[in-house]
Design an enzyme around this catalytic site. Structure first.
Site, mmCIF file in Angstrom:
data_model
loop_
_atom_site.group_PDB
_atom_site.id
_atom_site.type_symbol
_atom_site.label_atom_id
_atom_site.label_comp_id
_atom_site.label_asym_id
_atom_site.label_seq_id
_atom_site.Cartn_x
_atom_site.Cartn_y
_atom_site.Cartn_z
ATOM 1 N NE ARG A 64 -2.626 -1.414 3.273
ATOM 2 C CZ ARG A 64 -2.537 -2.671 3.672
ATOM 3 N NH1 ARG A 64 -2.984 -3.639 2.899
ATOM 4 N NH2 ARG A 64 -2.011 -2.985 4.838
ATOM 5 C CD GLU A 101 -1.583 -4.221 14.544
ATOM 6 O OE1 GLU A 101 -1.561 -3.592 13.478
ATOM 7 O OE2 GLU A 101 -2.480 -4.082 15.387
HETATM 8 P P1 AMP Z 1 4.087 -2.390 11.526
HETATM 9 O O1 AMP Z 1 5.378 -2.956 11.030
HETATM 10 O O2 AMP Z 1 3.541 -3.142 12.698
HETATM 11 O O3 AMP Z 1 4.200 -0.907 11.788
HETATM 12 O O4 AMP Z 1 3.022 -2.625 10.396
HETATM 13 C C1 AMP Z 1 2.883 -1.740 9.364
HETATM 14 C C2 AMP Z 1 2.519 -2.412 8.071
HETATM 15 O O5 AMP Z 1 1.467 -3.372 8.235
HETATM 16 C C3 AMP Z 1 2.018 -1.408 7.090
HETATM 17 O O6 AMP Z 1 2.560 -1.730 5.822
HETATM 18 C C4 AMP Z 1 0.529 -1.536 7.107
HETATM 19 O O7 AMP Z 1 0.025 -1.526 5.815
HETATM 20 C C5 AMP Z 1 0.244 -2.871 7.763
HETATM 21 N N1 AMP Z 1 -0.638 -2.793 8.931
HETATM 22 C C6 AMP Z 1 -0.311 -3.113 10.197
HETATM 23 N N2 AMP Z 1 -1.343 -2.992 11.028
HETATM 24 C C7 AMP Z 1 -2.355 -2.544 10.276
HETATM 25 C C8 AMP Z 1 -3.713 -2.204 10.564
HETATM 26 N N3 AMP Z 1 -4.224 -2.296 11.803
HETATM 27 N N4 AMP Z 1 -4.480 -1.762 9.551
HETATM 28 C C9 AMP Z 1 -3.974 -1.660 8.294
HETATM 29 N N5 AMP Z 1 -2.719 -1.990 7.966
HETATM 30 C C10 AMP Z 1 -1.915 -2.416 8.938
#
Ligand code: AMP
Length: 176
Positions: A64, A101
């Site tokens: 995205r 996450e």
């Molecule tokens: P993080 O590494 O945990 O910061 O996760 C970020 C990545 O995971 C990004 O590329 C987001 O597109 C996706 N992502 C993580 N959590 C979410 C969420 N709750 N809603 C949408 N996309 C998420």
């Protein structure tokens, strides 16, 4: 500025509970992408803090992040670099493992994606735990370029992703 101030970005982001797994509230940005005015205003808001900062390249994080990076690069008169999941880039890469996450993965960048000391803005849709963005910044620096900052549409503040990006210029249009 006016166009940005008039858009209620939150009304274009839908919460999807328990996607892709139980306990995650997924931020679905597809309604925002589908609305020309809201999407363009979001791009402007994501680019604005980095105008006049000498950004030469905008690095979009798969997948995205790509949707935002190309348009932000246009606003900043910069080129685009893809940061991709393992195995997608055709030439020699550098890689970084990271925790999501909801999982663990590896990101890659072409080893010659940016000139040494090029000024790069890193872009993604959502800052959650920060692992993805941290690994992406590390990849830019492994190539030898400089990270000017990181721009997100959405920050999930309760996951404290900013702590993983301490010392970096982190911006988000929306915070939850
Ligand atoms: P993080 O590494 O945990 O910061 O996760 C970020 C990545 O995971 C990004 O590329 C987001 O597109 C996706 N992502 C993580 N959590 C979410 C969420 N709750 N809603 C949408 N996309 C998420």
């Amino acid at each position: 500025m006016g166009a940005v101030a008039l858009i209620d970005f939150r009304s274009f982001v839908k919460d999807v509970p328990d996607f892709p797994k139980a306990g995650i509230i997924f931020k679905d940005i597809t309604p925002l992408l589908a609305d020309h005015k809201a999407f363009q205003a979001a791009i402007s808001a994501m680019a604005a803090p980095f105008k006049g900062r000498g950004i030469e390249l905008v690095a979009g994080i798969e997948s995205r992040g790509f949707l935002f990076a190309a348009s932000i690069a246009g606003r900043l008169s910069a080129g685009v670099i893809p940061i991709r999941k393992k195995g997608k880039l055709p030439r020699k890469t550098l890689c970084a493992a990271y925790g999501l996450e909801y999982g663990i993965d590896t990101l890659e960048i072409h080893e010659d994606a940016a000139a040494k000391s090029a000024v790069v803005l890193v872009v993604d849709d959502v800052l959650a735990t920060g692992g993805t963005a941290k690994a992406s910044c590390e990849l830019i620096e492994k190539v030898g370029a400089k990270v000017a900052g990181v721009s997100f549409l959405i920050e999930l503040g309760f996951l404290k992703g900013r702590e993983k990006l301490a010392g970096r210029d982190v911006r988000a249009v929306l915070s939850y």
